[in-house]
Write a protein that holds these residues in place. Sequence first.
Motif, PDB file in Angstrom:
ATOM      1  N   ARG A   1      18.845  -4.863  71.482  1.00  0.00           N
ATOM      2  CA  ARG A   1      18.541  -5.380  72.261  1.00  0.00           C
ATOM      3  C   ARG A   1      17.989  -3.976  73.844  1.00  0.00           C
TER       4      ARG A   1
ATOM      5  N   GLU B   1      10.142 -14.044  79.538  1.00  0.00           N
ATOM      6  CA  GLU B   1      11.131 -15.989  79.943  1.00  0.00           C
ATOM      7  C   GLU B   1      12.402 -16.032  79.226  1.00  0.00           C
ATOM      8  N   TYR B   2      12.987 -16.632  79.995  1.00  0.00           N
ATOM      9  CA  TYR B   2      14.231 -16.985  79.290  1.00  0.00           C
ATOM     10  C   TYR B   2      14.269 -18.423  79.380  1.00  0.00           C
ATOM     11  N   GLY B   3      13.624 -19.152  79.126  1.00  0.00           N
ATOM     12  CA  GLY B   3      13.657 -20.457  78.245  1.00  0.00           C
ATOM     13  C   GLY B   3      13.504 -21.418  79.909  1.00  0.00           C
TER      14      GLY B   3
ATOM     15  N   GLY C   1      14.527  -5.465  79.637  1.00  0.00           N
ATOM     16  CA  GLY C   1      15.182  -7.151  79.363  1.00  0.00           C
ATOM     17  C   GLY C   1      13.771  -7.804  80.329  1.00  0.00           C
TER      18      GLY C   1
END
Length: 132
Positions: free
Chosen positions: A59, A74-76, A71
């Motif tokens: 990562r 979309e995170y959710g 990084g």
Amino acid sequence: MKVEAWIFGMCGIFFALVTPAYWVIAGDWTGTSALTMATFLALMVAAYLGFQAKRMDARPEDRLDAEIADGAGEYGFFPPFSWWPLWCALPAALAVFAIAMTAWWLFVVAFGLAMVAAVGWVFEYYRGAHAH
């Protein structure tokens, strides 16, 4: 996940060092067994995260040459405002109060209200302004 594996590994080592000292100082079986289980739990999680870190691609948090933009993405799904957690918490508080006062009839009422609130929270996105 390497960072997380190191964190849990350090916690496991800390618990392993503290456990015998606790036994010598306190002589308590309960705390000693709890610290022993905490040691095994931390080392088990560290081993799992270490194995998973080897199996997956690194990562951005695990790479030294990563940029901040790596990084991005979309995170959710983050829901908008909702009143349903409040309506779920109120019957829970009422149920705890009913148990403390041994008013079982009030506990049954709180349980019924909690079921209605839980159904409302689960089906929040099926109707209204935020329906999907």
